[in-house]
Design an enzyme around this catalytic site. Structure first.
Site, PDB file in Angstrom:
ATOM      1  N   GLU A   1       0.794  -1.231   0.000  1.00  0.00           N
ATOM      2  CA  GLU A   1       0.000   0.000   0.000  1.00  0.00           C
ATOM      3  C   GLU A   1       0.831   1.288   0.000  1.00  0.00           C
ATOM      4  O   GLU A   1       0.675   2.152   0.870  1.00  0.00           O
ATOM      5  CB  GLU A   1      -0.968  -0.038   1.187  1.00  0.00           C
ATOM      6  CG  GLU A   1      -1.882  -1.248   1.124  1.00  0.00           C
ATOM      7  CD  GLU A   1      -2.777  -1.425   2.332  1.00  0.00           C
ATOM      8  OE1 GLU A   1      -2.795  -0.566   3.226  1.00  0.00           O
ATOM      9  OE2 GLU A   1      -3.477  -2.457   2.398  1.00  0.00           O
TER      10      GLU A   1
ATOM     11  N   GLU B   1      -6.189 -10.403  -2.014  1.00  0.00           N
ATOM     12  CA  GLU B   1      -6.969 -10.314  -0.767  1.00  0.00           C
ATOM     13  C   GLU B   1      -8.474 -10.214  -1.068  1.00  0.00           C
ATOM     14  O   GLU B   1      -9.193  -9.391  -0.545  1.00  0.00           O
ATOM     15  CB  GLU B   1      -6.522  -9.099   0.047  1.00  0.00           C
ATOM     16  CG  GLU B   1      -5.039  -9.092   0.364  1.00  0.00           C
ATOM     17  CD  GLU B   1      -4.605  -7.887   1.178  1.00  0.00           C
ATOM     18  OE1 GLU B   1      -5.453  -7.227   1.796  1.00  0.00           O
ATOM     19  OE2 GLU B   1      -3.387  -7.588   1.190  1.00  0.00           O
TER      20      GLU B   1
END
Ligand code: G3I
Length: 350
Positions: free
Chosen positions: A154, A260
């Site tokens: 991220e 995910e």
């Protein structure tokens, strides 16, 4: 080769096998790991692995594990700088016993830097040495046994304006990312190294910025091998965005991991639950069709971010407070395959 879509959500839901029974009201499904032309993974924790019903279902349906949190700095790195591997070791042992692969998640994340690194922030040389040592100590422990790692997680601001601020960037500069990949590659040259982020389908500007970062890293010679697109999506996501995102992501020629996956039905609370479930089914169909259109050499696999709805982070305070429990994955709270599991089984085999 263009792949035909499978059944639309409504049609798919209506052709469920009628072998319904108490422990499978929507009918049984075959082991998904044998249907998919690429590895299927599921997120896990030490607590889940100790649950025999979880273990039986997960090892039957999936061939890869990702630690939901116990291979992260928040668990491994202690305030005094020591490293705690008990639960990561247990996950590795469980995977080995069940002949499963492990995906390493994650080494460097803006969200977790730990007191040890905060104390070193004033000494860049010591900080860099500790940074490289953390990566080599964690990856090195499992060298040759963990096929791929999310080296940096991220890095891009949600609005796509650029690199997030974080302790790593503050002390090491923008090159904290390249430095992490180089340390990772030195530690385990056989590992596939990923840059992982979320909302790459929902926010095209974030995707553009993320892919430009990947191109810059490659141009600088960073050992970046793969892109993890987390795919935490909601049922009200506009159709077509996933397809475009996967096309753009795959266009760099790197390995692609849907890392995910969960599909929340709470993005559209205005409708009754039947409508979000149909939208959810159509999005899953779209995702698996689009992922199937990626060249086989680039398909690392698809990882579900929980086994059962009750295991999902979306049903914890972190995932937001909802009036009703969320239903983001393939198996219900009792571990029974939902219609979404049948859609998965049909879509993944095409
Ligand atoms: O189980 C312990 C409990 O015993 C302890 O008392 C409590 C207080 O420390 O912590 C509990 O562990 C929590 C764990 O989730 C439970 O599964 C950790 O604090 C908490 O930090 C951890 O949150 C995880 C989060 O990442 C942060 O690591 C979530 O489970 C996990 O789903 C979430 O996953 C992230 C990905 O890594 C990156 N992409 C987004 C995704 C969702 O946020």
């Amino acid at each position: 080769m263009h792949r035909r879509g499978v059944l639309t959500g409504a049609a798919a839901l209506s052709v469920l096998p009628m072998t319904a029974c108490a422990d499978a009201p929507y009918g049984q499904i075959p082991p998904l790991k044998f249907l998919a032309p690429y590895p299927l993974g599921v997120a896990t924790t030490a607590r889940r692995m100790a649950d025999p019903t979880w273990a039986e279902l997960a090892t039957t349906q999936f061939s890869r594990l990702t630690a939901e949190w116990e291979m992260k700095m928040e668990y491994i790195l202690q305030p005094d700088g020591s490293l705690k591997f008990d639960r990561a070791d247990a996950l590795m042992a469980f995977a080995a016993q069940n002949r499963m692969d492990v995906h390493g998640h994650t080494l460097i994340w803006y969200a977790q830097d730990g007191a040890h690194f905060q104390a070193l922030a004033g000494n860049p040389n010591a900080f860099l040495n500790a940074y490289a040592a953390y990566i080599s100590d964690v990856m090195g422990r499992y060298k040759g046994r963990i096929r791929g790692w999310d080296v940096v997680n991220e890095p891009i601001w949600d609005d796509g304006r650029g690199l997030r601020d974080c302790l790593w960037r503050k002390v090491l500069g923008d090159d904290y990312i390249g430095l992490a990949f180089e340390a990772a590659h030195r530690t385990d040259p056989s590992a596939i190294l990923f840059l992982n982020d979320y909302n790459l389908e929902f926010t095209p500007k974030k995707r553009t910025t993320f892919l430009k970062l990947c191109e810059r890293l490659l141009k600088d010679g960073a050992p970046l091998h793969g892109i993890g697109t987390q795919t935490h999506i909601a049922a009200d996501l506009q159709p077509g965005l996933i397809t475009q995102a996967l096309r753009d992501i795959a266009s760099l020629g790197l390995i692609v991991h849907v890392s995910e996956l969960d599909i929340s039905v709470h993005g559209d609370l205005t409708a009754n639950i039947a409508e979000p479930r149909l939208k959810q089914a159509r999005l899953l169909e779209e995702l698996l069709t689009a992922y199937g259109d990626i060249p086989a050499t680039q398909r690392y696999g698809v990882t579900l971010w929980a086994l059962r709805d009750s295991d999902s982070w979306l049903n914890t305070p972190q995932g937001g407070q909802h009036l009703l429990p969320d239903e983001p994955v393939l198996f219900d709270r009792q571990g029974r395959p939902k219609p979404l599991a049948h859609i998965f089984a049909k879509s993944v085999t095409l």
